[in-house]
Write a protein that holds these residues in place. Structure first.
Motif, PDB file in Angstrom:
ATOM      1  N   GLU A  11     -20.369   2.369 -27.992  1.00 52.73           N
ATOM      2  CA  GLU A  11     -19.399   3.335 -27.457  1.00 52.73           C
ATOM      3  C   GLU A  11     -19.223   3.125 -25.963  1.00 52.73           C
ATOM      4  OE1 GLU A  11     -19.978   7.395 -28.410  1.00 52.73           O
ATOM      5  OE2 GLU A  11     -20.695   6.925 -30.410  1.00 52.73           O
ATOM      6  N   GLN A  12     -17.972   3.186 -25.550  1.00 48.73           N
ATOM      7  CA  GLN A  12     -17.678   3.045 -24.127  1.00 48.73           C
ATOM      8  C   GLN A  12     -17.167   4.377 -23.614  1.00 48.73           C
ATOM      9  OE1 GLN A  12     -14.876  -0.091 -23.653  1.00 48.73           O
ATOM     10  NE2 GLN A  12     -16.267  -1.694 -24.370  1.00 48.73           N
ATOM     11  N   THR A  13     -17.738   4.801 -22.549  1.00 51.24           N
ATOM     12  CA  THR A  13     -17.274   6.047 -21.952  1.00 51.24           C
ATOM     13  C   THR A  13     -16.104   5.719 -21.031  1.00 51.24           C
ATOM     14  OG1 THR A  13     -18.822   5.820 -20.123  1.00 51.24           O
ATOM     15  CG2 THR A  13     -19.540   7.109 -22.023  1.00 51.24           C
ATOM     16  N   PRO A  14     -15.041   6.518 -21.077  1.00 55.62           N
ATOM     17  CA  PRO A  14     -13.900   6.234 -20.198  1.00 55.62           C
ATOM     18  C   PRO A  14     -14.314   6.411 -18.742  1.00 55.62           C
ATOM     19  CG  PRO A  14     -13.558   8.278 -21.402  1.00 55.62           C
ATOM     20  CD  PRO A  14     -14.823   7.667 -21.898  1.00 55.62           C
ATOM     21  N   LYS A  15     -13.862   5.486 -17.921  1.00 52.42           N
ATOM     22  CA  LYS A  15     -14.188   5.552 -16.507  1.00 52.42           C
ATOM     23  C   LYS A  15     -13.298   6.612 -15.856  1.00 52.42           C
ATOM     24  CE  LYS A  15     -15.508   0.732 -16.145  1.00 52.42           C
ATOM     25  NZ  LYS A  15     -15.248  -0.542 -15.484  1.00 52.42           N
ATOM     26  N   ALA A  16     -13.931   7.468 -15.133  1.00 50.91           N
ATOM     27  CA  ALA A  16     -13.187   8.509 -14.433  1.00 50.91           C
ATOM     28  C   ALA A  16     -12.574   7.900 -13.183  1.00 50.91           C
ATOM     29  CB  ALA A  16     -14.108   9.662 -14.061  1.00 50.91           C
ATOM     30  N   SER A  17     -11.282   8.103 -13.024  1.00 48.42           N
ATOM     31  CA  SER A  17     -10.623   7.557 -11.841  1.00 48.42           C
ATOM     32  C   SER A  17     -10.976   8.417 -10.636  1.00 48.42           C
ATOM     33  CB  SER A  17      -9.109   7.502 -12.038  1.00 48.42           C
ATOM     34  OG  SER A  17      -8.611   8.797 -12.217  1.00 48.42           O
ATOM     35  N   SER A  18     -11.167   7.770  -9.544  1.00 49.69           N
ATOM     36  CA  SER A  18     -11.527   8.513  -8.341  1.00 49.69           C
ATOM     37  C   SER A  18     -10.295   9.275  -7.852  1.00 49.69           C
ATOM     38  CB  SER A  18     -12.034   7.557  -7.263  1.00 49.69           C
ATOM     39  OG  SER A  18     -11.007   6.675  -6.886  1.00 49.69           O
ATOM     40  N   PRO A  19     -10.490  10.462  -7.271  1.00 50.47           N
ATOM     41  CA  PRO A  19      -9.343  11.258  -6.839  1.00 50.47           C
ATOM     42  C   PRO A  19      -8.583  10.622  -5.681  1.00 50.47           C
ATOM     43  CG  PRO A  19     -11.403  12.331  -6.215  1.00 50.47           C
ATOM     44  CD  PRO A  19     -11.751  11.142  -7.046  1.00 50.47           C
ATOM     45  N   SER A  20      -9.201   9.696  -4.961  1.00 50.63           N
ATOM     46  CA  SER A  20      -8.503   9.095  -3.829  1.00 50.63           C
ATOM     47  C   SER A  20      -7.619   7.919  -4.247  1.00 50.63           C
ATOM     48  CB  SER A  20      -9.514   8.636  -2.781  1.00 50.63           C
ATOM     49  OG  SER A  20     -10.333   7.621  -3.336  1.00 50.63           O
ATOM     50  N   ALA A  21      -7.770   7.439  -5.476  1.00 48.48           N
ATOM     51  CA  ALA A  21      -6.956   6.309  -5.926  1.00 48.48           C
ATOM     52  C   ALA A  21      -5.533   6.780  -6.200  1.00 48.48           C
ATOM     53  CB  ALA A  21      -7.555   5.694  -7.178  1.00 48.48           C
ATOM     54  N   MET A  22      -4.558   6.120  -5.553  1.00 47.48           N
ATOM     55  CA  MET A  22      -3.158   6.485  -5.725  1.00 47.48           C
ATOM     56  C   MET A  22      -2.486   5.410  -6.575  1.00 47.48           C
ATOM     57  SD  MET A  22      -2.748   9.289  -4.073  1.00 47.48           S
ATOM     58  CE  MET A  22      -1.038   9.474  -3.743  1.00 47.48           C
ATOM     59  N   PRO A  23      -1.579   5.792  -7.464  1.00 40.33           N
ATOM     60  CA  PRO A  23      -0.915   4.798  -8.299  1.00 40.33           C
ATOM     61  C   PRO A  23       0.108   3.956  -7.538  1.00 40.33           C
ATOM     62  CG  PRO A  23      -0.046   6.956  -8.751  1.00 40.33           C
ATOM     63  CD  PRO A  23      -1.197   7.138  -7.809  1.00 40.33           C
ATOM     64  N   PHE A  24       0.434   4.342  -6.298  1.00 45.99           N
ATOM     65  CA  PHE A  24       1.403   3.594  -5.506  1.00 45.99           C
ATOM     66  C   PHE A  24       0.996   3.660  -4.037  1.00 45.99           C
ATOM     67  CE2 PHE A  24       2.914   7.854  -6.313  1.00 45.99           C
ATOM     68  CZ  PHE A  24       3.159   8.338  -5.048  1.00 45.99           C
ATOM     69  N   ASP A  25       1.580   2.773  -3.259  1.00 42.89           N
ATOM     70  CA  ASP A  25       1.272   2.693  -1.837  1.00 42.89           C
ATOM     71  C   ASP A  25       2.220   3.608  -1.068  1.00 42.89           C
ATOM     72  OD1 ASP A  25       0.356   1.964   0.631  1.00 42.89           O
ATOM     73  OD2 ASP A  25       1.314  -0.011   0.635  1.00 42.89           O
ATOM     74  N   LEU A  26       1.665   4.536  -0.304  1.00 45.82           N
ATOM     75  CA  LEU A  26       2.500   5.476   0.442  1.00 45.82           C
ATOM     76  C   LEU A  26       3.143   4.839   1.670  1.00 45.82           C
ATOM     77  CD1 LEU A  26       0.278   8.679   0.275  1.00 45.82           C
ATOM     78  CD2 LEU A  26       2.341   8.185  -1.004  1.00 45.82           C
ATOM     79  N   ALA A  27       2.646   3.687   2.082  1.00 43.54           N
ATOM     80  CA  ALA A  27       3.205   3.031   3.258  1.00 43.54           C
ATOM     81  C   ALA A  27       4.525   2.337   2.959  1.00 43.54           C
ATOM     82  CB  ALA A  27       2.206   2.017   3.817  1.00 43.54           C
ATOM     83  N   ARG A  28       4.766   2.031   1.696  1.00 43.76           N
ATOM     84  CA  ARG A  28       6.006   1.346   1.309  1.00 43.76           C
ATOM     85  C   ARG A  28       6.816   2.247   0.379  1.00 43.76           C
ATOM     86  NH1 ARG A  28       4.949  -3.954  -1.487  1.00 43.76           N
ATOM     87  NH2 ARG A  28       3.840  -2.514  -2.823  1.00 43.76           N
ATOM     88  N   PRO A  29       8.137   2.159   0.444  1.00 44.63           N
ATOM     89  CA  PRO A  29       8.952   2.965  -0.473  1.00 44.63           C
ATOM     90  C   PRO A  29       8.820   2.441  -1.896  1.00 44.63           C
ATOM     91  CG  PRO A  29      10.342   1.501   0.794  1.00 44.63           C
ATOM     92  CD  PRO A  29       8.951   1.375   1.357  1.00 44.63           C
ATOM     93  N   PRO A  30       9.045   3.301  -2.885  1.00 47.15           N
ATOM     94  CA  PRO A  30       8.962   2.846  -4.274  1.00 47.15           C
ATOM     95  C   PRO A  30      10.097   1.885  -4.603  1.00 47.15           C
ATOM     96  CG  PRO A  30       9.797   5.074  -4.188  1.00 47.15           C
ATOM     97  CD  PRO A  30       9.380   4.712  -2.789  1.00 47.15           C
ATOM     98  N   VAL A  31       9.845   1.006  -5.524  1.00 48.40           N
ATOM     99  CA  VAL A  31      10.851   0.040  -5.948  1.00 48.40           C
ATOM    100  C   VAL A  31      11.641   0.661  -7.099  1.00 48.40           C
ATOM    101  CG1 VAL A  31      11.248  -2.249  -6.897  1.00 48.40           C
ATOM    102  CG2 VAL A  31       9.395  -1.881  -5.259  1.00 48.40           C
ATOM    103  N   ILE A  32      12.944   0.796  -6.906  1.00 52.79           N
ATOM    104  CA  ILE A  32      13.813   1.375  -7.918  1.00 52.79           C
ATOM    105  C   ILE A  32      14.805   0.294  -8.326  1.00 52.79           C
ATOM    106  CG2 ILE A  32      15.472   3.182  -8.453  1.00 52.79           C
ATOM    107  CD1 ILE A  32      14.155   4.834  -6.212  1.00 52.79           C
ATOM    108  N   GLU A  33      14.851   0.017  -9.606  1.00 55.20           N
ATOM    109  CA  GLU A  33      15.708  -1.048 -10.105  1.00 55.20           C
ATOM    110  C   GLU A  33      17.175  -0.705  -9.867  1.00 55.20           C
ATOM    111  OE1 GLU A  33      16.772  -3.184 -14.311  1.00 55.20           O
ATOM    112  OE2 GLU A  33      14.826  -2.243 -14.081  1.00 55.20           O
ATOM    113  N   GLY A  34      17.923  -1.628  -9.283  1.00 55.86           N
ATOM    114  CA  GLY A  34      19.351  -1.430  -9.053  1.00 55.86           C
ATOM    115  C   GLY A  34      19.671  -0.703  -7.760  1.00 55.86           C
TER     116      GLY A  34
END
Length: 117
Positions: A11-34
């Motif tokens: 059995e593998q226990t799911p790794k808890a993501s750290s609260p400081s990990a962000m799914p995107f970089d705040l220094a750069r704008p998000p990439v929006i297609e088109g």
């Protein structure tokens, strides 16, 4: 009797993501297609913006100064008891306000026509 089958994979226990990990970089704008962002325009100071807007439509500041002048002199005449002069200046103030409003409307239309061309 029934034998209990144990899974071969531990059995593998799911790794808890750290609260400081962000799914995107705040220094750069998000990439929006088109979507292609416009380049950032140079920031201008209040003085530079005022000069640019005055060159675009010089009648608005003239109307504002006329309104403020008529109001000031009209209130001064009223305070001194010159009722006839005060009434005349208050009517002049209303004329100057109307002139300013018309200048703003004309400026908006000319700006809209410039952007279409």
């Amino acid at each position: 009797m029934a034998a209990v089958i144990t899974p071969a994979v531990p059995e593998q226990t799911p790794k808890a993501s750290s609260p400081s990990a962000m799914p995107f970089d705040l220094a750069r704008p998000p990439v929006i297609e088109g979507f292609i962002p416009l380049p950032k325009v140079k920031d201008e100071t209040i003085k530079e913006k005022f000069i640019r807007k005055t060159k675009d439509n010089p009648f608005v500041p003239i109307g504002c100064l006329g309104t403020a002048g008529a109001l000031t002199y009209g209130l001064r005449a009223f305070h001194r008891g010159k009722n006839k002069q005060s009434q005349l200046l208050m009517r002049g103030r209303i004329f100057a306000q109307g002139f300013t409003v018309v200048a703003i409307i004309v400026g908006v239309f000319t700006t809209a026509l410039k952007s279409k061309q």
